[in-house]
Scaffold this active site. Structure first.
Site, PDB file in Angstrom:
ATOM      1  N   GLY A 296      -6.257  30.411  -6.789  1.00  0.00           N
ATOM      2  CA  GLY A 296      -5.889  30.275  -5.385  1.00  0.00           C
ATOM      3  C   GLY A 296      -4.731  29.319  -5.205  1.00  0.00           C
TER       4      GLY A 296
ATOM      5  CE1 TYR B 271      -1.840  42.469  -2.732  1.00  0.00           C
ATOM      6  CE2 TYR B 271       0.015  41.820  -4.099  1.00  0.00           C
ATOM      7  CZ  TYR B 271      -1.286  42.266  -3.982  1.00  0.00           C
ATOM      8  OH  TYR B 271      -2.016  42.491  -5.108  1.00  0.00           O
TER       9      TYR B 271
ATOM     10  CB  CYS C 213      10.679  60.584  -2.979  1.00  0.00           C
ATOM     11  SG  CYS C 213      12.341  61.002  -3.493  1.00  0.00           S
ATOM     12  CD  GLU C 214       5.052  56.989  -1.071  1.00  0.00           C
ATOM     13  OE1 GLU C 214       4.103  56.888  -0.344  1.00  0.00           O
ATOM     14  OE2 GLU C 214       5.149  57.861  -1.945  1.00  0.00           O
TER      15      GLU C 214
HETATM   16  C1  LIG Z   1      -7.141  37.496  -9.974  1.00  0.00           C
HETATM   17  C2  LIG Z   1      -8.077  36.442 -10.349  1.00  0.00           C
HETATM   18  C3  LIG Z   1      -7.613  35.148 -10.623  1.00  0.00           C
HETATM   19  C4  LIG Z   1      -6.160  34.749 -10.534  1.00  0.00           C
HETATM   20  O1  LIG Z   1      -5.658  34.707  -9.207  1.00  0.00           O
HETATM   21  P1  LIG Z   1      -4.164  34.154  -8.963  1.00  0.00           P
HETATM   22  O2  LIG Z   1      -3.996  34.226  -7.497  1.00  0.00           O
HETATM   23  O3  LIG Z   1      -3.221  35.066  -9.687  1.00  0.00           O
HETATM   24  O4  LIG Z   1      -4.075  32.792  -9.518  1.00  0.00           O
HETATM   25  C5  LIG Z   1      -8.556  34.210 -11.008  1.00  0.00           C
HETATM   26  N1  LIG Z   1      -9.859  34.511 -11.122  1.00  0.00           N
HETATM   27  C6  LIG Z   1     -10.345  35.757 -10.884  1.00  0.00           C
HETATM   28  C7  LIG Z   1     -11.800  36.037 -11.040  1.00  0.00           C
HETATM   29  C8  LIG Z   1      -9.467  36.757 -10.477  1.00  0.00           C
HETATM   30  O5  LIG Z   1      -9.957  37.984 -10.221  1.00  0.00           O
END
Ligand SMILES: *Cc1c(COP(=O)(O)O)cnc(C)c1O
Length: 417
Positions: A227, A311, A337-338
């Site tokens: 995160g 996103y 093509c999109e």
């Molecule tokens: C995708 C994922 C991450 C990594 O998320 P980032 O935003 O790329 O740092 C970590 N743990 C799990 C379980 C994930 O599915």
């Protein structure tokens, strides 16, 4: 990537020379950037027993996994195939976390047979693990703490309606199943999605786990997932890792004291480790001046970098073959093509047909989400390591597009013309 004497360089290697040598489109990764990010995490969490588990789905190339391993980083996987790639890179299976979401019991069985660290994401899986393995397999449990903070809804995973993790409201049910089968619980895990701006969300999640930990006396680790927010454009709010490290470490040390033992603190960063290291280099095919807009169309599209379309992600763009050109406004689009718009009304040094553009911050969820849509080849990949560019994935060929197809020999001309 740095501009020096009007040349863009990665570790003093001329980026245009990489484009010349390896062709376009190509993903170029800077090993130094990855190593720098690992160092930053380590120094920020120096007071605790930190384990970094690279979330391999962000960028799964085996050479990148080997670089991680060389740097003492471990791995997080979301499929057994990812884990297999990790094992090819030399990771011990026991050091690979496996965090499945809604995968089949057959795949779970494979993962356990391979010796991966299984992270359990639902009560029904927990029940199955108990029935199948009794007390023989130590697991960790993924908790949904019901915290939602920041980030795009598509990548946010910690809110109450998210499919991820076992709800903290089901705490008694988790414990009942664990007790019924005597399942050893080695770790507790949260991954509440991407893009936290500050330590608060982490600390709120941490409090949930610290409290839950009192149910499980044999823990060896607590995993805070990821995160970490990454800067995509200038002025972006990003996670202050040093400050986060200070606050989370302090809270963790207090927790360990109460718990009575020093546990390992795990993180699973994907984007944070590899995003900035990556550059997608593409060639401009056409510059199209419409009455209201000037389009620059490049030899790439959502088949190579889908983040802007999926996103609304912002990627900085550099014109590396004409960095000193007069600034003009372009809408940069792909050849698919999109509608595949990379950037709308973006000021760039004049873009001419043939100019090489670089999409910045393309290391994470770039190549790993690429496809062969429109029967296009995926880009090749190059890693710059200790001042030398290494080809780490060849450009695809027509044979790659056909691989595995069984072509039916129909009787010819059944329909009379
Ligand atoms: C995708 C994922 C991450 C990594 O998320 P980032 O935003 O790329 O740092 C970590 N743990 C799990 C379980 C994930 O599915």
């Amino acid at each position: 990537m740095q501009l020096s004497n009007q040349r863009y360089t990665i570790q003093d290697v001329d980026v245009l020379a990489i484009a010349d040598e390896f062709g376009l489109p190509v993903y170029v990764y800077d090993a130094d950037k990855i190593i720098e990010k690992i160092g930053l995490l380590r120094s920020s969490f120096s007071g605790v027993n930190l384990k970094i588990k690279y979330a391999a789905k962000a960028l799964t190339n085996v050479s990148i996994l080997k670089l991680m391993r060389q740097q003492g980083v471990e791995m997080d996987s979301v499929s057994v195939n990812e884990a297999r790639m990790g094992m090819l890179a030399g990771f011990e299976p026991g050091r690979i976390m496996f965090t499945p979401s809604g995968v089949s019991f057959e795949e779970i069985r494979e993962a356990v047979d391979m010796g991966l660290q299984l992270n359990v994401d639902s009560l029904s899986l927990l029940e199955w693990v108990g029935q199948t393995y009794g007390s023989r397999v130590a697991i960790s449990i993924r908790i949904n703490p019901h915290i939602s903070e920041g980030g795009n809804i598509k990548i946010s995973t910690g809110h109450a309606d998210s499919k991820f993790g076992i709800s903290i409201l089901q705490r008694p049910d988790i414990l009942a199943i664990v007790k019924k089968y005597q399942i050893p619980v080695a770790g507790l895990h949260i991954h509440t999605g991407s893009d936290f701006k500050n330590a608060n969300a982490f600390l709120k999640g941490a409090d949930v786990l610290f409290d839950l930990a009192t149910d499980y006396p044999d823990l060896t680790f607590i995993d805070f997932g990821s995160g970490f927010k990454v800067a995509y454009k200038e002025g972006d709010h990003i996670t202050d890792v040093a400050e986060l490290g200070r606050q989370v470490s302090e809270a963790f040390q207090n927790f360990c004291q109460q718990y009575g033992r020093d546990l390992e603190l795990w993180f699973e960063p994907g984007k944070f480790l590899v995003s900035e290291s990556g550059h997608l280099l593409v060639k401009t095919n056409i510059v199209k001046e419409n009455p209201t807009r000037t389009f620059a169309a490049v030899d790439s599209g959502l088949n190579h970098l889908i983040r802007p379309m999926m996103y609304d992600a912002y990627h900085d763009i550099k014109n590396i073959s004409n960095p000193l050109g007069a600034e003009k406004i372009y809408t940069v689009v792909g050849y698919i093509c999109e509608t595949d718009t990379f950037a709308t009304d973006r000021p760039l040094p004049e873009v001419r047909p043939g100019d090489v553009l670089s999409f910045e911050n393309a290391g994470a969820y770039g190549f790993s989400m690429a496809s062969n849509y429109n029967a296009r080849f995926r880009p090749s990949e190059v890693l710059v390591y200790e001042g030398k560019p290494y080809l780490i994935r060849q450009r695809e060929t027509f044979d790659d597009l056909l691989r595995g197809q069984e072509i039916i020999e129909f009787e010819e001309e059944l329909v009379k013309k």
